[in-house]
Design a protein around this motif. Sequence first.
Motif, PDB file in Angstrom:
ATOM      1  N   HIS A  80       0.858  -1.096  -0.075  1.00 33.37           N
ATOM      2  CA  HIS A  80       0.025  -0.011   0.016  1.00 33.37           C
ATOM      3  C   HIS A  80       0.713   1.291   0.129  1.00 33.37           C
ATOM      4  CE1 HIS A  80      -4.230  -1.008  -0.096  1.00 33.37           C
ATOM      5  NE2 HIS A  80      -4.015  -2.522   0.495  1.00 33.37           N
ATOM      6  N   VAL A  81       2.142   1.274   0.606  1.00 27.02           N
ATOM      7  CA  VAL A  81       2.817   2.457   0.686  1.00 27.02           C
ATOM      8  C   VAL A  81       3.361   2.424  -0.929  1.00 27.02           C
ATOM      9  CG1 VAL A  81       5.265   3.273   1.323  1.00 27.02           C
ATOM     10  CG2 VAL A  81       3.788   2.499   3.053  1.00 27.02           C
ATOM     11  N   ARG A  82       3.884   1.528  -1.458  1.00 25.47           N
ATOM     12  CA  ARG A  82       4.290   1.517  -2.852  1.00 25.47           C
ATOM     13  C   ARG A  82       3.112   1.958  -3.899  1.00 25.47           C
ATOM     14  NH1 ARG A  82       4.907  -3.570  -3.268  1.00 25.47           N
ATOM     15  NH2 ARG A  82       6.990  -3.583  -2.115  1.00 25.47           N
ATOM     16  N   ALA A  83       2.142   1.382  -3.461  1.00 24.71           N
ATOM     17  CA  ALA A  83       0.771   2.153  -4.299  1.00 24.71           C
ATOM     18  C   ALA A  83       0.546   3.482  -4.092  1.00 24.71           C
ATOM     19  CB  ALA A  83      -0.361   0.892  -4.059  1.00 24.71           C
ATOM     20  N   ALA A  84       0.548   4.002  -2.796  1.00 28.35           N
ATOM     21  CA  ALA A  84       0.151   5.261  -2.393  1.00 28.35           C
ATOM     22  C   ALA A  84       1.259   6.069  -3.271  1.00 28.35           C
ATOM     23  CB  ALA A  84       0.188   5.525  -0.984  1.00 28.35           C
ATOM     24  N   VAL A  85       2.542   6.034  -3.443  1.00 33.12           N
ATOM     25  CA  VAL A  85       3.521   6.859  -4.011  1.00 33.12           C
ATOM     26  C   VAL A  85       3.388   6.570  -5.317  1.00 33.12           C
ATOM     27  CG1 VAL A  85       6.062   7.084  -4.207  1.00 33.12           C
ATOM     28  CG2 VAL A  85       5.055   6.631  -1.930  1.00 33.12           C
ATOM     29  N   ALA A  86       3.302   5.250  -6.053  1.00 24.69           N
ATOM     30  CA  ALA A  86       3.236   5.162  -7.401  1.00 24.69           C
ATOM     31  C   ALA A  86       1.887   5.605  -8.146  1.00 24.69           C
ATOM     32  CB  ALA A  86       3.678   3.809  -7.809  1.00 24.69           C
ATOM     33  N   GLU A  87       0.994   5.393  -7.328  1.00 23.52           N
ATOM     34  CA  GLU A  87      -0.502   5.585  -8.149  1.00 23.52           C
ATOM     35  C   GLU A  87      -1.298   6.600  -7.346  1.00 23.52           C
ATOM     36  OE1 GLU A  87      -1.325   3.793 -10.697  1.00 23.52           O
ATOM     37  OE2 GLU A  87       0.463   2.305 -10.628  1.00 23.52           O
ATOM     38  N   GLY A  88      -0.759   6.981  -6.158  1.00 25.05           N
ATOM     39  CA  GLY A  88      -1.902   7.686  -5.312  1.00 25.05           C
ATOM     40  C   GLY A  88      -1.393   9.261  -5.424  1.00 25.05           C
ATOM     41  N   GLY A  89      -0.118   9.484  -5.582  1.00 19.87           N
ATOM     42  CA  GLY A  89       0.379  10.904  -5.594  1.00 19.87           C
ATOM     43  C   GLY A  89       0.841  11.193  -4.263  1.00 19.87           C
ATOM     44  N   PHE A  90       1.089  10.264  -3.486  1.00 21.66           N
ATOM     45  CA  PHE A  90       1.712  10.639  -2.188  1.00 21.66           C
ATOM     46  C   PHE A  90       3.169  10.855  -2.095  1.00 21.66           C
ATOM     47  CE2 PHE A  90      -2.175   9.067  -0.716  1.00 21.66           C
ATOM     48  CZ  PHE A  90      -2.367   8.884   0.765  1.00 21.66           C
ATOM     49  N   THR A  91       3.921  11.500  -1.400  1.00 21.75           N
ATOM     50  CA  THR A  91       5.316  11.788  -1.436  1.00 21.75           C
ATOM     51  C   THR A  91       5.798  10.738  -0.386  1.00 21.75           C
ATOM     52  OG1 THR A  91       4.905  13.827   0.259  1.00 21.75           O
ATOM     53  CG2 THR A  91       4.962  14.227  -2.274  1.00 21.75           C
ATOM     54  N   ALA A  92       7.127  10.975  -0.337  1.00 23.74           N
ATOM     55  CA  ALA A  92       7.845  10.484   0.952  1.00 23.74           C
ATOM     56  C   ALA A  92       7.332  11.192   2.317  1.00 23.74           C
ATOM     57  CB  ALA A  92       9.300  10.464   0.748  1.00 23.74           C
ATOM     58  N   ASP A  93       7.079  12.488   2.230  1.00 23.94           N
ATOM     59  CA  ASP A  93       6.724  13.113   3.372  1.00 23.94           C
ATOM     60  C   ASP A  93       5.348  12.936   3.734  1.00 23.94           C
ATOM     61  OD1 ASP A  93       9.367  14.548   3.790  1.00 23.94           O
ATOM     62  OD2 ASP A  93       8.526  16.363   2.708  1.00 23.94           O
ATOM     63  N   VAL A  95       3.933   9.974   3.531  1.00 21.16           N
ATOM     64  CA  VAL A  95       4.063   8.475   4.233  1.00 21.16           C
ATOM     65  C   VAL A  95       4.768   8.749   5.600  1.00 21.16           C
ATOM     66  CG1 VAL A  95       4.780   6.183   4.008  1.00 21.16           C
ATOM     67  CG2 VAL A  95       4.082   7.481   2.075  1.00 21.16           C
ATOM     68  N   LYS A  96       5.754   9.500   5.582  1.00 21.96           N
ATOM     69  CA  LYS A  96       6.498   9.815   6.827  1.00 21.96           C
ATOM     70  C   LYS A  96       5.535  10.500   7.677  1.00 21.96           C
ATOM     71  CE  LYS A  96       9.035  13.331   7.411  1.00 21.96           C
ATOM     72  NZ  LYS A  96      10.108  14.464   7.137  1.00 21.96           N
ATOM     73  N   GLU A  97       4.713  11.203   7.749  1.00 25.24           N
ATOM     74  CA  GLU A  97       3.706  11.791   8.501  1.00 25.24           C
ATOM     75  C   GLU A  97       2.656  10.778   8.875  1.00 25.24           C
ATOM     76  OE1 GLU A  97       3.666  14.707   9.997  1.00 25.24           O
ATOM     77  OE2 GLU A  97       5.617  15.169   8.761  1.00 25.24           O
ATOM     78  N   ILE A  98       2.458   9.890   8.121  1.00 26.54           N
ATOM     79  CA  ILE A  98       1.498   8.802   8.501  1.00 26.54           C
ATOM     80  C   ILE A  98       2.248   8.069   9.850  1.00 26.54           C
ATOM     81  CG2 ILE A  98       0.330   6.638   7.917  1.00 26.54           C
ATOM     82  CD1 ILE A  98       0.023   7.895   5.165  1.00 26.54           C
ATOM     83  N   VAL A  99       3.448   7.647   9.415  1.00 26.49           N
ATOM     84  CA  VAL A  99       4.420   6.777  10.228  1.00 26.49           C
ATOM     85  C   VAL A  99       4.409   7.602  11.808  1.00 26.49           C
ATOM     86  CG1 VAL A  99       6.297   5.780  10.744  1.00 26.49           C
ATOM     87  CG2 VAL A  99       5.257   5.523   8.405  1.00 26.49           C
TER      88      VAL A  99
END
Length: 140
Positions: A80-93, A95-99
């Motif tokens: 889901h992280v991979r998909a969020a970045v590749a397909e969903g427009g999420f940045t590393a930041d 995902v970091k905020e979620i963590v």
Amino acid sequence: MNDDERRREGTRVRRQVLGDAHVDRAEARANAFTAEFQDLITRYAWGETWTRPGLDIRTRRVLVIGTLLALGRWEEFEMHVRAAVAEGGFTADDVKEIVLQQAIYCGVPAAHAALTRVEAVLAAGTGVAPKRAARRKKRR
């Protein structure tokens, strides 16, 4: 909505969220033993839950990533992280905020394990891991 409509909508949303390549691989791996499970998750996880009007796809992604972190379901978390970045427009930041949010509610060990996995996913997907913070010099 009947089962055929749920299956159709579920397939559409599943492809939107995870990407065509992932769904194509999952469908190709399905066999007589696993085909019913693939159909079940397509109809109900994707066709019934992810298509509900109450939350947008981005919010659902955040919830799923946070929940998978909390449960320690690392293979699905990475997917889901991979998909969020590749397909969903999420940045590393993003995902970091979620963590970081989950660190407070799920514990530092879970967040640490998640960050390690996020770095690996990002490095594999982009060839570049997130930038390391500059180390501070110790004062003497």
